[in-house]
Scaffold this motif. Structure first.
Motif, PDB file in Angstrom:
ATOM      1  N   ASP A   1      -2.363  -2.679  -3.259  1.00 54.94           N
ATOM      2  CA  ASP A   1      -3.490  -3.362  -2.606  1.00 54.94           C
ATOM      3  C   ASP A   1      -3.592  -2.948  -1.139  1.00 54.94           C
ATOM      4  O   ASP A   1      -4.686  -2.680  -0.626  1.00 54.94           O
ATOM      5  CB  ASP A   1      -3.297  -4.880  -2.669  1.00 54.94           C
ATOM      6  CG  ASP A   1      -3.385  -5.447  -4.081  1.00 54.94           C
ATOM      7  OD1 ASP A   1      -3.903  -4.759  -4.979  1.00 54.94           O
ATOM      8  OD2 ASP A   1      -2.933  -6.596  -4.276  1.00 54.94           O
ATOM      9  N   SER A   2      -2.444  -2.892  -0.464  1.00 53.00           N
ATOM     10  CA  SER A   2      -2.460  -2.565   0.967  1.00 53.00           C
ATOM     11  C   SER A   2      -2.903  -1.125   1.195  1.00 53.00           C
ATOM     12  O   SER A   2      -3.596  -0.829   2.174  1.00 53.00           O
ATOM     13  CB  SER A   2      -1.078  -2.799   1.581  1.00 53.00           C
ATOM     14  OG  SER A   2      -0.175  -1.755   1.249  1.00 53.00           O
ATOM     15  N   GLY A   3      -2.507  -0.212   0.273  1.00 55.49           N
ATOM     16  CA  GLY A   3      -2.942   1.175   0.397  1.00 55.49           C
ATOM     17  C   GLY A   3      -4.448   1.301   0.320  1.00 55.49           C
ATOM     18  O   GLY A   3      -5.062   2.053   1.093  1.00 55.49           O
ATOM     19  N   VAL A   4      -5.050   0.572  -0.598  1.00 52.46           N
ATOM     20  CA  VAL A   4      -6.512   0.578  -0.720  1.00 52.46           C
ATOM     21  C   VAL A   4      -7.140  -0.015   0.539  1.00 52.46           C
ATOM     22  O   VAL A   4      -8.086   0.556   1.106  1.00 52.46           O
ATOM     23  CB  VAL A   4      -6.950  -0.211  -1.973  1.00 52.46           C
ATOM     24  CG1 VAL A   4      -8.474  -0.344  -2.022  1.00 52.46           C
ATOM     25  CG2 VAL A   4      -6.436   0.466  -3.240  1.00 52.46           C
ATOM     26  N   ALA A   5      -6.609  -1.146   0.992  1.00 53.55           N
ATOM     27  CA  ALA A   5      -7.172  -1.826   2.160  1.00 53.55           C
ATOM     28  C   ALA A   5      -7.056  -0.973   3.421  1.00 53.55           C
ATOM     29  O   ALA A   5      -7.918  -1.042   4.309  1.00 53.55           O
ATOM     30  CB  ALA A   5      -6.473  -3.165   2.365  1.00 53.55           C
ATOM     31  N   GLN A   6      -6.001  -0.154   3.499  1.00 52.43           N
ATOM     32  CA  GLN A   6      -5.787   0.657   4.699  1.00 52.43           C
ATOM     33  C   GLN A   6      -6.447   2.023   4.619  1.00 52.43           C
ATOM     34  O   GLN A   6      -6.282   2.837   5.518  1.00 52.43           O
ATOM     35  CB  GLN A   6      -4.278   0.787   4.953  1.00 52.43           C
ATOM     36  CG  GLN A   6      -3.633  -0.538   5.353  1.00 52.43           C
ATOM     37  CD  GLN A   6      -2.112  -0.482   5.412  1.00 52.43           C
ATOM     38  OE1 GLN A   6      -1.503   0.578   5.296  1.00 52.43           O
ATOM     39  NE2 GLN A   6      -1.486  -1.634   5.587  1.00 52.43           N
TER      40      GLN A   6
ATOM     41  N   ASP B   1       1.307   1.361   5.092  1.00 53.08           N
ATOM     42  CA  ASP B   1       2.486   0.705   4.528  1.00 53.08           C
ATOM     43  C   ASP B   1       3.022   1.453   3.310  1.00 53.08           C
ATOM     44  O   ASP B   1       4.243   1.500   3.102  1.00 53.08           O
ATOM     45  CB  ASP B   1       2.148  -0.735   4.129  1.00 53.08           C
ATOM     46  CG  ASP B   1       1.924  -1.634   5.337  1.00 53.08           C
ATOM     47  OD1 ASP B   1       2.414  -1.294   6.431  1.00 53.08           O
ATOM     48  OD2 ASP B   1       1.264  -2.676   5.183  1.00 53.08           O
ATOM     49  N   ILE B   2       2.130   2.015   2.501  1.00 53.38           N
ATOM     50  CA  ILE B   2       2.595   2.710   1.305  1.00 53.38           C
ATOM     51  C   ILE B   2       3.378   3.973   1.652  1.00 53.38           C
ATOM     52  O   ILE B   2       4.143   4.476   0.823  1.00 53.38           O
ATOM     53  CB  ILE B   2       1.448   3.057   0.329  1.00 53.38           C
ATOM     54  CG1 ILE B   2       0.359   3.875   1.045  1.00 53.38           C
ATOM     55  CG2 ILE B   2       0.890   1.816  -0.315  1.00 53.38           C
ATOM     56  CD1 ILE B   2      -0.687   4.435   0.095  1.00 53.38           C
ATOM     57  N   TYR B   3       3.199   4.477   2.861  1.00 50.13           N
ATOM     58  CA  TYR B   3       3.989   5.627   3.295  1.00 50.13           C
ATOM     59  C   TYR B   3       5.303   5.185   3.939  1.00 50.13           C
ATOM     60  O   TYR B   3       6.361   5.759   3.680  1.00 50.13           O
ATOM     61  CB  TYR B   3       3.213   6.498   4.277  1.00 50.13           C
ATOM     62  CG  TYR B   3       4.059   7.647   4.801  1.00 50.13           C
ATOM     63  CD1 TYR B   3       4.396   8.710   3.973  1.00 50.13           C
ATOM     64  CD2 TYR B   3       4.569   7.641   6.097  1.00 50.13           C
ATOM     65  CE1 TYR B   3       5.200   9.746   4.417  1.00 50.13           C
ATOM     66  CE2 TYR B   3       5.370   8.674   6.560  1.00 50.13           C
ATOM     67  CZ  TYR B   3       5.686   9.727   5.717  1.00 50.13           C
ATOM     68  OH  TYR B   3       6.493  10.738   6.153  1.00 50.13           O
ATOM     69  N   LYS B   4       5.247   4.157   4.754  1.00 47.67           N
ATOM     70  CA  LYS B   4       6.437   3.750   5.501  1.00 47.67           C
ATOM     71  C   LYS B   4       7.472   3.045   4.624  1.00 47.67           C
ATOM     72  O   LYS B   4       8.669   3.129   4.883  1.00 47.67           O
ATOM     73  CB  LYS B   4       6.031   2.824   6.650  1.00 47.67           C
ATOM     74  CG  LYS B   4       5.208   3.504   7.736  1.00 47.67           C
ATOM     75  CD  LYS B   4       4.939   2.589   8.911  1.00 47.67           C
ATOM     76  CE  LYS B   4       4.019   1.443   8.561  1.00 47.67           C
ATOM     77  NZ  LYS B   4       3.668   0.618   9.742  1.00 47.67           N
ATOM     78  N   THR B   5       7.001   2.368   3.581  1.00 50.45           N
ATOM     79  CA  THR B   5       7.858   1.495   2.777  1.00 50.45           C
ATOM     80  C   THR B   5       8.411   2.209   1.555  1.00 50.45           C
ATOM     81  O   THR B   5       7.707   2.996   0.917  1.00 50.45           O
ATOM     82  CB  THR B   5       7.051   0.262   2.315  1.00 50.45           C
ATOM     83  OG1 THR B   5       6.497  -0.388   3.460  1.00 50.45           O
ATOM     84  CG2 THR B   5       7.912  -0.714   1.550  1.00 50.45           C
ATOM     85  N   GLU B   6       9.645   1.924   1.207  1.00 46.90           N
ATOM     86  CA  GLU B   6      10.179   2.369  -0.077  1.00 46.90           C
ATOM     87  C   GLU B   6       9.594   1.450  -1.155  1.00 46.90           C
ATOM     88  O   GLU B   6      10.001   0.293  -1.285  1.00 46.90           O
ATOM     89  CB  GLU B   6      11.699   2.316  -0.106  1.00 46.90           C
ATOM     90  CG  GLU B   6      12.271   2.846  -1.428  1.00 46.90           C
ATOM     91  CD  GLU B   6      13.784   2.762  -1.509  1.00 46.90           C
ATOM     92  OE1 GLU B   6      14.382   3.608  -2.198  1.00 46.90           O
ATOM     93  OE2 GLU B   6      14.371   1.858  -0.889  1.00 46.90           O
ATOM     94  N   ILE B   7       8.640   1.969  -1.927  1.00 49.02           N
ATOM     95  CA  ILE B   7       7.933   1.136  -2.900  1.00 49.02           C
ATOM     96  C   ILE B   7       8.818   0.817  -4.092  1.00 49.02           C
ATOM     97  O   ILE B   7       8.773  -0.282  -4.644  1.00 49.02           O
ATOM     98  CB  ILE B   7       6.623   1.826  -3.348  1.00 49.02           C
ATOM     99  CG1 ILE B   7       5.704   2.003  -2.126  1.00 49.02           C
ATOM    100  CG2 ILE B   7       5.923   1.015  -4.435  1.00 49.02           C
ATOM    101  CD1 ILE B   7       4.437   2.796  -2.424  1.00 49.02           C
ATOM    102  N   PHE B   8       9.643   1.746  -4.519  1.00 55.61           N
ATOM    103  CA  PHE B   8      10.542   1.575  -5.654  1.00 55.61           C
ATOM    104  C   PHE B   8       9.757   1.189  -6.908  1.00 55.61           C
ATOM    105  O   PHE B   8      10.099   0.254  -7.638  1.00 55.61           O
ATOM    106  CB  PHE B   8      11.625   0.538  -5.347  1.00 55.61           C
ATOM    107  CG  PHE B   8      13.006   0.988  -5.766  1.00 55.61           C
ATOM    108  CD1 PHE B   8      13.560   2.141  -5.249  1.00 55.61           C
ATOM    109  CD2 PHE B   8      13.756   0.258  -6.675  1.00 55.61           C
ATOM    110  CE1 PHE B   8      14.838   2.567  -5.620  1.00 55.61           C
ATOM    111  CE2 PHE B   8      15.028   0.678  -7.063  1.00 55.61           C
ATOM    112  CZ  PHE B   8      15.561   1.833  -6.531  1.00 55.61           C
TER     113      PHE B   8
END
Length: 496
Positions: free
Chosen positions: A338-343, A378-385
């Motif tokens: 969701d955050s990737g889309v929003a950003q 956030d999708i780049y900075k965070t380890e999504i796992f």
């Protein structure tokens, strides 16, 4: 419904703490078992048993320890399917993926069989007049391992075979989410002839971890998990004067050069990004094609493959990807999408709406693919796992290397290219612990060692391989001179 117990002094022991944790089948969402969470007193009992077993085990010749490991290797090989089923039942990964986990664990057991060679000391005659020097590696005592959910059998077997064959006794605290596989492989080592008390299993949550980290009789701790917890384990353990190796999170990039075979690169990204639902610390979660044309070709190659992912429970032999571990993990991954889309990232394939008939309550997600991702998202900075692959599009090789080096994690990375110069420059310049050249998941073989850089690892030793021998032993050096060579009179200058 079943119950998982501790393994203390060679016996299955149910926790009497009155505290329990539920075990779920990720494919169905149903509770299938319970896990007793050990009290401090129960953990202290396990440590006491390990401490009592240590003197005799440390005095056991390395060749005899190795013979037990040879027997253990045979049992693990014979029971590989059973171990894989234990893994899949509580973790959710496909049966073939679970078998691969067992195979990589086997490599470490086989390496541990070389104990007589690994533990040989060094000797120098006549380092001075009539003076000889010898060095040896001696075990530490009671050591502990705290292991993650994503490889419930492999990571424990990356730790305890090496620690035990070096002469230590071991306390294992597996993940409470999927504890059965770890318990099972430890029971097999008992069956292989390991003396009681040398290997013990205690189940628990944070209080169990803290008890092990604070216990004065635990001399070293190995940990694999997220970076915040790895940092916590390292600080608390070292504050208690322990040796600690704490392996943390990752954000692994794969550069795709313009000369790479795009189908090969796409296939590599599929396995490395979506295998085990992305729940691997060595998963490739970021593809870095160099230049717009390379990026377009890569996205076009990936999109149909991601859409065609065969997703199902571990009982489906055709499944390529299973569920994620918990409902909470599914929600967290969906929130990051969701955050990737929003950003502002371009969601090329959306896995959030996936539902599997007959398994609607399972923790399934489809594969997701993002393009046009930028470093501040956030999708780049965070380890999504989870099963999410992001594509960034730097315009040059140099900017791609800079991008990777500036990330806080430095676990694994890869480059796909036919250009030997580019590969050699990448391997030298990249600030990452494990590098693959046309190898998407560069997990070292057992006779090398596994370990990341930066915030992916805390402590100075890698896991398994030669690094494990150094971590689980300490060096003793003895310098000897016999009476007839001793000169008369006191010597007050520093010896030389």
């Amino acid at each position: 419904m079943y119950s998982v117990t501790n393994l203390i002094d060679g016996e299955a022991v149910a926790s009497q703490s009155g505290r329990e944790s539920a075990i779920f089948n990720p494919a169905t969402g149903e509770q299938i078992g319970t896990l007793g969470l050990s009290s401090d007193a129960e953990i202290n009992q396990a440590v006491a048993c390990a401490k009592a077993a240590f003197p005799a085990w440390a005095a056991t010749p390395p060749a005899k320890r190795a013979r037990i490991m040879f027997a253990y290797a045979a049992l693990v090989r014979e029971r590989a399917d059973d171990i894989a089923r234990e893994i899949s039942r509580e973790h959710g990964k496909t049966h073939d993926d679970a078998l691969g986990e067992v195979a990589r664990a086997m490599e470490v057991i086989e390496y541990a069989c070389a104990a007589p060679e690994l533990l040989k000391g060094e000797f120098s005659r006549n380092v001075g007049p009539g003076i000889d020097t010898q060095s040896e590696r001696q075990p530490l005592g009671v050591v502990a391992g705290i292991t993650p959910f994503n490889f419930p059998a492999m990571v424990p077997m990356w730790m305890f075979p090496m620690a035990i064959v070096c002469g230590n006794t071991f306390i294992l605290k597996p993940s409470e989410r999927d504890p059965s596989a770890a318990t099972f492989v430890c029971q097999l080592l008992m069956e292989a002839g390991l003396p009681k008390g040398v290997l013990n299993v205690v189940h628990g949550d944070k209080s169990a971890v803290d008890c092990l980290l604070d216990h004065p009789d635990v001399k070293a701790v190995s940990f694999v998990g997220s970076t915040p917890i790895a940092k916590y384990v390292y600080r608390r353990g070292t504050d208690s004067a322990k040796r600690v190796q704490a392996l943390g999170g990752a954000k692994n990039h794969m550069i795709v050069m313009p000369d790479a075979d795009m189908d090969q690169a796409a296939d590599a990204l599929m396995g490395a990004g979506y295998g085990s639902a992305g729940e691997r610390c060595m998963a490739v979660s970021v593809a870095v094609p160099i230049g717009e044309d390379t990026a377009d070709k890569l996205v076009n190659a990936l999109k149909p493959k991601v859409e065609a992912l065969k997703i199902g429970p571990s009982t489906d032999e055709t499944a390529e990807m299973g569920p994620v571990i918990t409902a909470e993990a599914k929600d967290r991954i969906s929130g990051l999408i969701d955050s990737g889309v929003a950003q502002g990232a371009d969601l090329v394939v959306d896995g959030r709406g996936f539902s599997l008939q007959g398994y609607e309550q399972g923790y399934f997600l489809g594969g997701s693919l993002f393009d046009k991702v930028s470093p501040e998202m956030d999708i780049y900075k965070t380890e999504i796992f989870g099963p999410v692959l992001s594509i960034l599009e730097p315009q040059s090789f140099e900017s791609a290397v800079k991008l990777i080096n500036e990330h806080e994690y430095g676990n694994g990375t890869a480059i796909f290219t036919r250009n030997g110069d580019a590969a050699r420059k990448f391997s030298s310049a990249i600030e990452v612990g494990m590098v693959g050249v046309n190898v998407p998941i560069p997990v070292p073989v057992a006779f090398h060692s596994f370990g990341g850089w930066k915030r992916s690892s805390f402590g100075s030793h890698g896991i398994y391989g030669p690094e494990a021998v150094h971590f689980y032993t300490r060096l003793k050096t003895t310098t000897t001179r016999w009476p007839e060579g001793i000169p008369q009179g006191a010597v007050f200058t520093f010896p030389s």
